[in-house]
Design an enzyme around this catalytic site. Sequence first.
Site, PDB file in Angstrom:
ATOM      1  N   ASP A 177      38.128  45.765  36.104  1.00 31.63           N
ATOM      2  CA  ASP A 177      39.358  45.457  34.603  1.00 31.63           C
ATOM      3  C   ASP A 177      38.091  46.128  33.504  1.00 31.63           C
ATOM      4  OD1 ASP A 177      40.409  45.452  32.343  1.00 31.63           O
ATOM      5  OD2 ASP A 177      41.138  42.898  33.164  1.00 31.63           O
ATOM      6  N   ARG A 219      38.299  33.923  60.637  1.00 30.08           N
ATOM      7  CA  ARG A 219      39.715  33.318  61.827  1.00 30.08           C
ATOM      8  C   ARG A 219      39.253  33.446  63.133  1.00 30.08           C
ATOM      9  NH1 ARG A 219      43.975  37.864  60.546  1.00 30.08           N
ATOM     10  NH2 ARG A 219      41.883  39.188  59.508  1.00 30.08           N
ATOM     11  N   LYS A 234      36.713  40.368  43.714  1.00 27.20           N
ATOM     12  CA  LYS A 234      36.976  41.865  43.845  1.00 27.20           C
ATOM     13  C   LYS A 234      37.655  42.210  42.049  1.00 27.20           C
ATOM     14  CE  LYS A 234      37.881  42.199  48.233  1.00 27.20           C
ATOM     15  NZ  LYS A 234      38.184  40.884  48.758  1.00 27.20           N
ATOM     16  N   THR A 280      39.237  48.564  53.044  1.00 21.47           N
ATOM     17  CA  THR A 280      39.309  48.768  54.163  1.00 21.47           C
ATOM     18  C   THR A 280      40.263  49.333  55.353  1.00 21.47           C
ATOM     19  OG1 THR A 280      39.026  46.778  54.925  1.00 21.47           O
ATOM     20  CG2 THR A 280      36.955  47.754  55.837  1.00 21.47           C
ATOM     21  N   ASP A 303      35.133  35.616  46.252  1.00 16.79           N
ATOM     22  CA  ASP A 303      35.387  37.217  46.588  1.00 16.79           C
ATOM     23  C   ASP A 303      36.458  37.318  45.782  1.00 16.79           C
ATOM     24  OD1 ASP A 303      36.277  39.478  47.507  1.00 16.79           O
ATOM     25  OD2 ASP A 303      36.687  38.916  49.415  1.00 16.79           O
ATOM     26  N   LYS A 323      33.187  31.475  51.769  1.00 17.67           N
ATOM     27  CA  LYS A 323      33.289  32.705  50.980  1.00 17.67           C
ATOM     28  C   LYS A 323      34.662  32.015  51.146  1.00 17.67           C
ATOM     29  CE  LYS A 323      35.732  36.355  52.331  1.00 17.67           C
ATOM     30  NZ  LYS A 323      36.429  36.866  51.668  1.00 17.67           N
ATOM     31  N   GLY A 340      34.865  48.059  31.332  1.00 24.40           N
ATOM     32  CA  GLY A 340      34.052  47.200  30.922  1.00 24.40           C
ATOM     33  C   GLY A 340      33.605  45.464  30.756  1.00 24.40           C
ATOM     34  N   ASN A 341      34.213  45.852  29.213  1.00 22.85           N
ATOM     35  CA  ASN A 341      33.924  44.730  28.553  1.00 22.85           C
ATOM     36  C   ASN A 341      34.933  43.461  28.864  1.00 22.85           C
ATOM     37  OD1 ASN A 341      33.088  43.424  25.605  1.00 22.85           O
ATOM     38  ND2 ASN A 341      35.040  42.664  25.412  1.00 22.85           N
ATOM     39  N   THR A 342      36.283  43.201  29.460  1.00 20.52           N
ATOM     40  CA  THR A 342      36.396  42.504  30.549  1.00 20.52           C
ATOM     41  C   THR A 342      35.362  41.051  32.079  1.00 20.52           C
ATOM     42  OG1 THR A 342      38.486  42.832  29.412  1.00 20.52           O
ATOM     43  CG2 THR A 342      38.343  41.286  30.534  1.00 20.52           C
TER      44      THR A 342
END
Length: 244
Positions: A68, A210, A65, A119, A63, A36, A70-72
Amino acid sequence: MTASAQDRLIVALDMPTIEGARQLVATLGNTVSFYKVGLELLFAGGLDLARDLRRQGKRVFLDMKLLDIGNTVERAVANVAELDVTFLTVHGHDLKTLRAAVAGRGSANVKLLAVTVLTNLSADDLRQQGSSLAPADLVLRRAELAYAAGFDGVIASGQEAARIRAATGPKFLIVTPGIRLPGGTTDDQERVMTPDHAIMAGANHIVVGRPITQADDPKLAAETFIHHIREALAKADVPPSGPH
Ligand code: C5P
């Protein structure tokens, strides 16, 4: 096709420099096949590393995340799809964004995973945002939205995996961070789960940072996680992880 125990372990390359990440990948060698790359590394050459990992035959979870209009989001996902990565994360707040991501993916192979509720957010934090739902209920609501939009899966803690699995069926991917070996330190993770329990609760993949990246012997640590996954797979009726 059912993924092997090795395929189900994703090592989070959470480190400040690309050199450190490359060194760790070399140390882990053939033991780890899936990595990741997150925001920290993205701004330190992470995309070049992702390309290198693909050249080495490793699978990559970007990852990012994304969130923005929708178009972007649609255009960003279309560009990520060119990188030939396996997983990409998008914030799963609303159906419009989720559908835009699916449109941007088109016929590319990248699998889209929704981030439901981060989380580190408590019920109080959600109330401040105007949501009266408990975090676990909002997670489930958003997992259902992601499923309805045509997403491939979600990121969810082990505690939420069983409810999401029950609501979405066997093919929806559940990718679970916050994993620790029995008796291991929890670091800053509030709600941790062992690899065995996460797999048995319905997780298809576990994300481990970790406990492997900072271990005295990272290769041995990764082998131990894979061993636990293998044992859980032998015991559990685990849904297949989809074709890879
Ligand atoms: O070091 P550790 O195993 O706790 O790292 C877990 C990884 O999973 C980190 O990359 C972290 O950002 C990510 N993650 C998480 N909890 C989430 C989503 C992602 O811990 N809800």
